[in-house]
Motif scaffolding. Structure first.
Motif, PDB file in Angstrom:
ATOM      1  N   ALA A   1       3.291   8.796   0.247  1.00 28.28           N
ATOM      2  CA  ALA A   1       2.654   9.127  -1.027  1.00 28.28           C
ATOM      3  C   ALA A   1       3.073   8.153  -2.123  1.00 28.28           C
ATOM      4  O   ALA A   1       2.297   7.861  -3.033  1.00 28.28           O
ATOM      5  N   LYS A   2       4.297   7.636  -2.031  1.00 24.10           N
ATOM      6  CA  LYS A   2       4.790   6.693  -3.039  1.00 24.10           C
ATOM      7  C   LYS A   2       4.249   5.281  -2.826  1.00 24.10           C
ATOM      8  O   LYS A   2       4.016   4.551  -3.793  1.00 24.10           O
ATOM      9  N   ASN A   3       4.047   4.902  -1.562  1.00 20.98           N
ATOM     10  CA  ASN A   3       3.808   3.496  -1.252  1.00 20.98           C
ATOM     11  C   ASN A   3       2.417   3.160  -0.736  1.00 20.98           C
ATOM     12  O   ASN A   3       2.017   1.991  -0.768  1.00 20.98           O
ATOM     13  N   ALA A   4       1.665   4.160  -0.248  1.00 19.27           N
ATOM     14  CA  ALA A   4       0.409   3.852   0.439  1.00 19.27           C
ATOM     15  C   ALA A   4      -0.701   3.400  -0.503  1.00 19.27           C
ATOM     16  O   ALA A   4      -1.733   2.922  -0.040  1.00 19.27           O
ATOM     17  N   HIS A   5      -0.490   3.531  -1.803  1.00 20.13           N
ATOM     18  CA  HIS A   5      -1.499   3.043  -2.750  1.00 20.13           C
ATOM     19  C   HIS A   5      -1.781   1.555  -2.542  1.00 20.13           C
ATOM     20  O   HIS A   5      -2.852   1.057  -2.894  1.00 20.13           O
ATOM     21  N   ALA A   6      -0.824   0.836  -1.933  1.00 18.82           N
ATOM     22  CA  ALA A   6      -0.988  -0.601  -1.718  1.00 18.82           C
ATOM     23  C   ALA A   6      -1.887  -0.937  -0.532  1.00 18.82           C
ATOM     24  O   ALA A   6      -2.278  -2.096  -0.361  1.00 18.82           O
ATOM     25  N   LEU A   7      -2.207   0.048   0.306  1.00 13.14           N
ATOM     26  CA  LEU A   7      -3.072  -0.203   1.465  1.00 13.14           C
ATOM     27  C   LEU A   7      -4.402  -0.781   0.995  1.00 13.14           C
ATOM     28  O   LEU A   7      -5.082  -0.213   0.145  1.00 13.14           O
ATOM     29  N   ASP A   8      -4.784  -1.920   1.551  1.00 10.13           N
ATOM     30  CA  ASP A   8      -6.015  -2.607   1.162  1.00 10.13           C
ATOM     31  C   ASP A   8      -7.147  -2.172   2.089  1.00 10.13           C
ATOM     32  O   ASP A   8      -7.126  -2.466   3.287  1.00 10.13           O
TER      33      ASP A   8
END
Length: 299
Positions: free
Chosen positions: A73-80
């Motif tokens: 939840a903290k890091n997956a925003h970076a998934l392109d």
């Protein structure tokens, strides 16, 4: 409780998220923390209402983004997700590179909202929306020699801290026997609660196999291969003693480090009692897939 939710539901069958939240608030206010003990928690678990959006999207396993439950939840925003394509190859009539829209063309996703119970060491009830994997495989044309389906997750080192740290042998890979893949309970999910799939849950498209432990339901798929042999599966390859290829929910087969006879339902509250784990997670209709197999040896 003799069974879990099946895949014969429509959008109208799924409790709207806000209604579910309101229901939980009313229950909490009426019962009070002291009154909501083990009996109340067990009753709430037996009700099998869907988990909230917040629970579903904040407690995840996605090692590409970290090993903590809250890391995705903290890091997956970076998934392109730009120009996402899926390579389909192996023993198929129509190999090629497909977009999600290509693979799901003609399928009515809004009519296929499934409320499945998913289990790892914990359990959630998630209202996935998506398509039967069988529909997609039929569209690409499975050849007669195929016995298994292999899947592969995206690898984006610049966007995935877990990949940079090498916490697993990436790309993450999984597989199913062809008859498991073609079963109507096996689905490719593209969303939750009718919304697009959150990145931490496996956007833009992931596998859901509700009678197996959660790590079998591979996320963010970029490759599907039809093969004539049992495919490589990441956790099975790393530690076959703990993670069998089949990984069916089976309360009679303990994990070497803990019992799998009971489970904990996420969202059950501080005083939620553990409850009995059901064979095949309660999806008795898949039992015939394993007729004649020793499910202790083939765990």
């Amino acid at each position: 409780m003799a069974h879990r939710w099946k895949n014969d539901l429509s959008a109208a069958d799924v409790t709207p998220q806000q209604m579910f939240l309101n229901r939980r608030q009313i229950m909490a206010g009426a019962l009070g923390l002291g009154a909501f003990g083990a009996a109340g928690a067990a009753k709430a678990q037996d009700d099998l209402q869907p988990n909230t959006w917040e629970e579903i999207t904040s407690y995840n396993n996605y090692y590409e983004f970290g090993t903590g439950k809250d890391d995705p939840a903290k890091n997956a925003h970076a998934l392109d997700l730009t120009d996402w394509v899926i390579e389909v190859d192996g023993l198929v009539d129509n190999p090629g590179t497909y977009t999600v829209a290509d693979l799901t063309s003609g399928l009515t996703e809004e009519e296929r909202i499934y409320r499945f119970r998913c289990v790892e060491a914990w359990a959630m009830v998630i209202p996935w929306n998506g398509f039967e994997l069988a529909d997609i495989l039929s569209a690409v044309g499975v050849q007669a020699g195929a016995t298994h389906v292999a899947f592969e997750t995206a690898v984006q080192p610049d966007n995935m801290p877990g990949v940079r740290r090498g916490v697993l042998d990436f790309p993450y890979r999984e597989g199913l026997r062809l008859d498991e893949a073609m079963h109507p309970l096996t689905m490719m999910a593209t969303g939750i609660y009718g919304e697009p799939m959150p990145k931490q849950n496996g956007a833009p498209i992931r596998l859901v196999v509700p009678w197996k432990y959660g790590f079998k339901s591979i996320k963010s798929i970029v490759r599907i291969t039809l093969t004539d042999k049992q495919p490589y599966a990441t956790w099975n390859a790393i530690n076959a003693r703990e993670y069998g290829f089949y990984s069916n929910v089976n309360p009679e087969v303990d994990h070497p480090r803990w019992s799998q006879a009971t489970e904990r339902l996420i969202g059950g509250g501080l005083f939620a009692a553990r409850q009995d784990t059901l064979m095949f997670n309660g999806y008795d209709e898949v039992a015939s897939l394993y007729d004649g197999m020793d499910l202790r040896a083939n765990y």
